[in-house]
Design an enzyme around this catalytic site. Structure first.
Site, PDB file in Angstrom:
ATOM      1  N   LYS A 193     -14.586  51.476 -88.500  1.00 63.66           N
ATOM      2  CA  LYS A 193     -13.138  51.721 -88.541  1.00 63.66           C
ATOM      3  C   LYS A 193     -12.573  51.400 -89.926  1.00 63.66           C
ATOM      4  O   LYS A 193     -12.633  50.257 -90.365  1.00 63.66           O
ATOM      5  CB  LYS A 193     -12.404  50.854 -87.516  1.00 63.66           C
ATOM      6  CG  LYS A 193     -10.921  51.227 -87.457  1.00 63.66           C
ATOM      7  CD  LYS A 193     -10.070  50.208 -86.733  1.00 63.66           C
ATOM      8  CE  LYS A 193      -9.487  49.168 -87.635  1.00 63.66           C
ATOM      9  NZ  LYS A 193      -8.500  49.663 -88.600  1.00 63.66           N
ATOM     10  N   GLU A 267     -16.801  39.091 -94.732  1.00 68.37           N
ATOM     11  CA  GLU A 267     -16.445  39.102 -96.169  1.00 68.37           C
ATOM     12  C   GLU A 267     -14.939  38.957 -96.214  1.00 68.37           C
ATOM     13  O   GLU A 267     -14.219  39.911 -95.908  1.00 68.37           O
ATOM     14  CB  GLU A 267     -16.850  40.435 -96.813  1.00 68.37           C
ATOM     15  CG  GLU A 267     -18.319  40.741 -96.795  1.00 68.37           C
ATOM     16  CD  GLU A 267     -19.068  39.997 -97.885  1.00 68.37           C
ATOM     17  OE1 GLU A 267     -18.429  39.286 -98.683  1.00 68.37           O
ATOM     18  OE2 GLU A 267     -20.295  40.123 -97.915  1.00 68.37           O
ATOM     19  N   CYS A 301     -10.453  41.151-103.528  1.00 70.07           N
ATOM     20  CA  CYS A 301     -10.772  39.854-102.918  1.00 70.07           C
ATOM     21  C   CYS A 301     -11.318  38.875-103.957  1.00 70.07           C
ATOM     22  O   CYS A 301     -11.098  37.678-103.873  1.00 70.07           O
ATOM     23  CB  CYS A 301     -11.762  40.036-101.783  1.00 70.07           C
ATOM     24  SG  CYS A 301     -13.146  41.072-102.252  1.00 70.07           S
ATOM     25  N   GLU A 398      -3.926  33.261-101.223  1.00 65.59           N
ATOM     26  CA  GLU A 398      -4.266  34.577-101.777  1.00 65.59           C
ATOM     27  C   GLU A 398      -3.035  35.488-101.728  1.00 65.59           C
ATOM     28  O   GLU A 398      -2.457  35.697-100.664  1.00 65.59           O
ATOM     29  CB  GLU A 398      -5.395  35.194-100.949  1.00 65.59           C
ATOM     30  CG  GLU A 398      -5.866  36.505-101.530  1.00 65.59           C
ATOM     31  CD  GLU A 398      -6.944  37.161-100.680  1.00 65.59           C
ATOM     32  OE1 GLU A 398      -6.770  37.228 -99.458  1.00 65.59           O
ATOM     33  OE2 GLU A 398      -7.942  37.612-101.248  1.00 65.59           O
TER      34      GLU A 398
HETATM   35  P1  NDP Z   1      -6.949  42.644 -92.555  1.00 67.69           P
HETATM   36  O1  NDP Z   1      -7.790  41.509 -92.142  1.00 67.69           O
HETATM   37  O2  NDP Z   1      -5.554  42.714 -92.085  1.00 67.69           O
HETATM   38  O3  NDP Z   1      -7.624  44.020 -92.094  1.00 67.69           O
HETATM   39  C1  NDP Z   1      -8.967  44.338 -92.338  1.00 67.69           C
HETATM   40  C2  NDP Z   1      -9.412  45.328 -91.300  1.00 67.69           C
HETATM   41  O4  NDP Z   1      -9.393  44.706 -90.020  1.00 67.69           O
HETATM   42  C3  NDP Z   1      -8.511  46.544 -91.180  1.00 67.69           C
HETATM   43  O5  NDP Z   1      -9.285  47.673 -90.832  1.00 67.69           O
HETATM   44  C4  NDP Z   1      -7.599  46.139 -90.050  1.00 67.69           C
HETATM   45  O6  NDP Z   1      -6.987  47.239 -89.418  1.00 67.69           O
HETATM   46  C5  NDP Z   1      -8.565  45.422 -89.137  1.00 67.69           C
HETATM   47  N1  NDP Z   1      -7.954  44.479 -88.213  1.00 67.69           N
HETATM   48  C6  NDP Z   1      -6.705  43.928 -88.248  1.00 67.69           C
HETATM   49  N2  NDP Z   1      -6.530  43.100 -87.189  1.00 67.69           N
HETATM   50  C7  NDP Z   1      -7.697  43.115 -86.490  1.00 67.69           C
HETATM   51  C8  NDP Z   1      -8.145  42.456 -85.304  1.00 67.69           C
HETATM   52  N3  NDP Z   1      -7.374  41.614 -84.631  1.00 67.69           N
HETATM   53  N4  NDP Z   1      -9.411  42.693 -84.875  1.00 67.69           N
HETATM   54  C9  NDP Z   1     -10.231  43.527 -85.555  1.00 67.69           C
HETATM   55  N5  NDP Z   1      -9.850  44.201 -86.660  1.00 67.69           N
HETATM   56  C10 NDP Z   1      -8.609  43.987 -87.137  1.00 67.69           C
HETATM   57  O7  NDP Z   1      -7.083  42.699 -94.111  1.00 67.69           O
HETATM   58  P2  NDP Z   1      -6.432  43.734 -95.106  1.00 67.69           P
HETATM   59  O8  NDP Z   1      -6.698  45.131 -94.687  1.00 67.69           O
HETATM   60  O9  NDP Z   1      -5.023  43.316 -95.291  1.00 67.69           O
HETATM   61  O10 NDP Z   1      -7.323  43.504 -96.430  1.00 67.69           O
HETATM   62  C11 NDP Z   1      -7.049  42.551 -97.325  1.00 67.69           C
HETATM   63  C12 NDP Z   1      -7.919  41.330 -97.124  1.00 67.69           C
HETATM   64  O11 NDP Z   1      -9.287  41.660 -97.151  1.00 67.69           O
HETATM   65  C13 NDP Z   1      -7.729  40.321 -98.227  1.00 67.69           C
HETATM   66  O12 NDP Z   1      -7.576  39.035 -97.703  1.00 67.69           O
HETATM   67  C14 NDP Z   1      -9.024  40.411 -99.033  1.00 67.69           C
HETATM   68  O13 NDP Z   1      -9.353  39.285 -99.724  1.00 67.69           O
HETATM   69  C15 NDP Z   1     -10.008  40.779 -98.003  1.00 67.69           C
HETATM   70  N6  NDP Z   1     -11.103  41.488 -98.617  1.00 67.69           N
HETATM   71  C16 NDP Z   1     -12.305  40.829 -98.758  1.00 67.69           C
HETATM   72  C17 NDP Z   1     -13.370  41.433 -99.384  1.00 67.69           C
HETATM   73  C18 NDP Z   1     -14.672  40.734 -99.509  1.00 67.69           C
HETATM   74  O14 NDP Z   1     -15.660  41.401 -99.748  1.00 67.69           O
HETATM   75  N7  NDP Z   1     -14.747  39.442 -99.357  1.00 67.69           N
HETATM   76  C19 NDP Z   1     -13.269  42.787 -99.934  1.00 67.69           C
HETATM   77  C20 NDP Z   1     -11.990  43.387 -99.717  1.00 67.69           C
HETATM   78  C21 NDP Z   1     -10.950  42.740 -99.080  1.00 67.69           C
HETATM   79  P3  NDP Z   1      -5.577  47.818 -89.960  1.00 67.69           P
HETATM   80  O15 NDP Z   1      -5.518  47.608 -91.434  1.00 67.69           O
HETATM   81  O16 NDP Z   1      -5.650  49.226 -89.625  1.00 67.69           O
HETATM   82  O17 NDP Z   1      -4.533  47.018 -89.268  1.00 67.69           O
END
Ligand code: NDP
Length: 488
Positions: A193, A267, A301, A398
């Site tokens: 997803k 991650e 990130c 962050e």
């Molecule tokens: P989120 O955690 O909000 O979302 C990540 C994904 O999880 C999206 O597809 C989101 O869907 C989905 N999601 C949201 N809620 C749930 C849930 N309850 N159960 C399962 N899936 C869920 O993060 P962001 O999209 O805002 O991304 C930013 C974050 O990701 C930052 O904190 C960043 O640091 C981290 N990140 C880490 C990386 C790494 O490699 N360590 C790399 C890139 C980002 P939807 O967006 O459609 O709501």
């Protein structure tokens, strides 16, 4: 230059001509369906959401919203395909993965434009970094598919089964590649997803996977918001969850699967320290600071969002940094001159603006260059905060935007203490002329990735991942195969 024009007036009137990337060759459908069992199908409940261009806030297309019925269909398709896919020889599996890599290369320009349109990142980055790296990941793991017994000598690795993969919006295609390529190479089948705001390149990838002739059901790509992600996490017939996203959602997932047999890699977020010593090449370090925090609008990130400058060179570095920030071009993601594109969503812009307010209320000193932000869309000027301390929220939390905090230090011990004073442990950077100092710091800093005299460099052959609240598990390199296999 005409002698009658004075130099100041010339500099004031000097601007870049627009250099927009053409979008004539791009085909975007009005509506996107779910990719399940090798076909594009409408969601059971027929619900769709809008995907928006964050530089204008105008709608690009409708995207299907998967509900529990669709998640179940996708998992069933992946389960049905597992026996056949895992039973293929590694060489045969590699053939399909190589095909995907080549098809991404062939359509690289199209992918780059759509990534910038849908996500707001500068075309220079999607064209030169995101898309080539995504193709590299498929090439690299295609190469491993028939060499797993060399990757794990004498251990007979077996695939886990059906893996659920959930990715964020900051590097949409690249994160899909990081997840899909190693899972396929090791013989697993997939339900992935993408994030709600950036589904389009994952759906384009689905088109490519279809075109590659890959057996149906091996990769299923379903779109939706957090609720859809949660249904993947909680589906009883999934063997592993691979998640990239925020630490908050990562904690929720860890709780949700506690007590089940599901495997997990996370991650998560970061608050990387970027450390500049007085013996560093200063101009090079200033470029490194810019790249560390303003690359991809700071939606990274592993961004170097906490800068530590040795006190003896602090004034010089800060002045050079401010001068360099004056030249950054904030604007249309599709303009090839753009350095900083649009903030990915209104919601993320509010988060960043809120942190800027918090920084001001905490008494920090702000600096933003004079830059004209476009009237429509989501924009944030590159921002520095000075006079901050370790306890400030903008230092600890962050922000995920183009906002840098600056602190100084005198000794190596002091900067190690300060850099490690964070709940995160994803990345760090060290700038110095001395190799011995680099080796000393890389052993003391609690971070999964440490760059020396550079920052934000990624390679398919190199593992990436965090410690502490930045998660666990590694993606990339040989290490990236391990979370997708078991040993009997
Ligand atoms: P989120 O955690 O909000 O979302 C990540 C994904 O999880 C999206 O597809 C989101 O869907 C989905 N999601 C949201 N809620 C749930 C849930 N309850 N159960 C399962 N899936 C869920 O993060 P962001 O999209 O805002 O991304 C930013 C974050 O990701 C930052 O904190 C960043 O640091 C981290 N990140 C880490 C990386 C790494 O490699 N360590 C790399 C890139 C980002 P939807 O967006 O459609 O709501």
């Amino acid at each position: 230059m005409n002698k009658n024009i004075d130099k100041k007036a010339f500099q004031a009137s000097w601007t870049y001509d627009e250099a927009p990337e053409s979008i004539d060759h791009i085909q975007i459908k009005k509506q996107y369906e779910l990719f399940i069992d090798g076909k594009f199908i409408a969601p059971v409940k027929k619900h769709y959401f809008d995907t928006i261009d964050p530089s204008t806030n105008k709608k690009i297309a409708n995207v299907a919203e998967a509900t529990s019925e669709d998640v179940d269909k996708a998992v069933k398709a992946a389960r049905k395909a597992f026996k056949g896919w895992s039973g293929l020889t590694g060489k045969e599996r590699g053939k399909y993965i190589f095909r995907i890599a080549r098809l991404i290369q062939e359509r690289a320009r199209e992918f780059a434009v759509i990534e910038s349109l849908d996500g707001g990142k500068p075309i220079r980055e999607s064209r030169d970094i995101d898309i080539p790296l995504a193709a590299n990941h498929f090439f690299y793991y295609a190469g491993w598919a028939d060499k797993l017994t060399y990757a794990f000598p004498n251990r007979s690795p077996k695939p886990l089964g059906v893996v659920g993969q959930i990715i964020p919006w900051n590097f949409p295609l690249l994160m899909a590649a990081w997840k899909i390529a190693p899972a396929l190479a090791t013989g697993n089948t997939i339900v992935l997803k993408p994030a709600e705001t950036t589904s389009l390149t994952a759906l384009k990838l689905a088109e490519i996977i279809h075109e590659s002739g890959m057996p149906k059901g091996v990769v299923n790509i379903i779109t939706g918001a957090g609720e859809t992600g949660s249904q993947i996490v909680n589906h009883p017939d999934i063997n592993k969850i691979a998640f990239t996203g925020s630490t908050g959602v990562g904690k929720y997932i860890q709780k949700a699967i506690a007590g089940t047999q599901k495997k997990l890699t996370l991650e998560l977020g970061g608050k990387g320290a970027n450390i500049i010593f007085e013996d560093a090449a200063i101009d090079q370090a200033v470029e490194g600071i810019i790249n560390a925090i303003f690359f991809n609008q700071g939606h990274v990130c592993c961004a170097g969002s906490r800068l530590f400058v040795q006190e003896s060179i602090a004034d010089l570095v800060i002045q050079k940094l401010k001068n360099r920030m004056e030249t950054l071009k904030v604007g249309s993601p599709l303009d090839k001159n753009t350095d900083i594109g649009a903030i990915n969503s209104k919601k993320q812009l509010q988060t960043i603006e809120n942190y800027i307010k918090i920084g001001l209320n905490e008494g920090s000193e702000i600096y933003q260059p004079k830059c004209q932000l476009p009237k429509q869309g989501n924009w944030c000027a590159p921002t520095l905060f000075l006079n901050v301390s370790q306890s400030h929220r903008i230092v600890q939390e962050e922000i995920f935007g183009p906002v840098l905090t600056i602190q100084t230090f005198r000794t190596i011990e002091e900067v190690i203490e300060k850099a490690n004073n964070t709940p995160y442990g994803l990345s760090a950077g060290v700038w110095t002329d001395k190799g011995s100092k680099i080796f000393h710091l890389t052993q003391k800093l609690n971070a999964g990735v440490i760059w020396a005299n550079t920052f934000n460099k990624f390679d398919a052959t190199s593992p990436f991942g965090g410690y502490k609240e930045s998660g666990f598990g590694r993606e990339g390199g040989l290490h990236g195969l391990k979370p997708y296999v078991k040993f009997e």
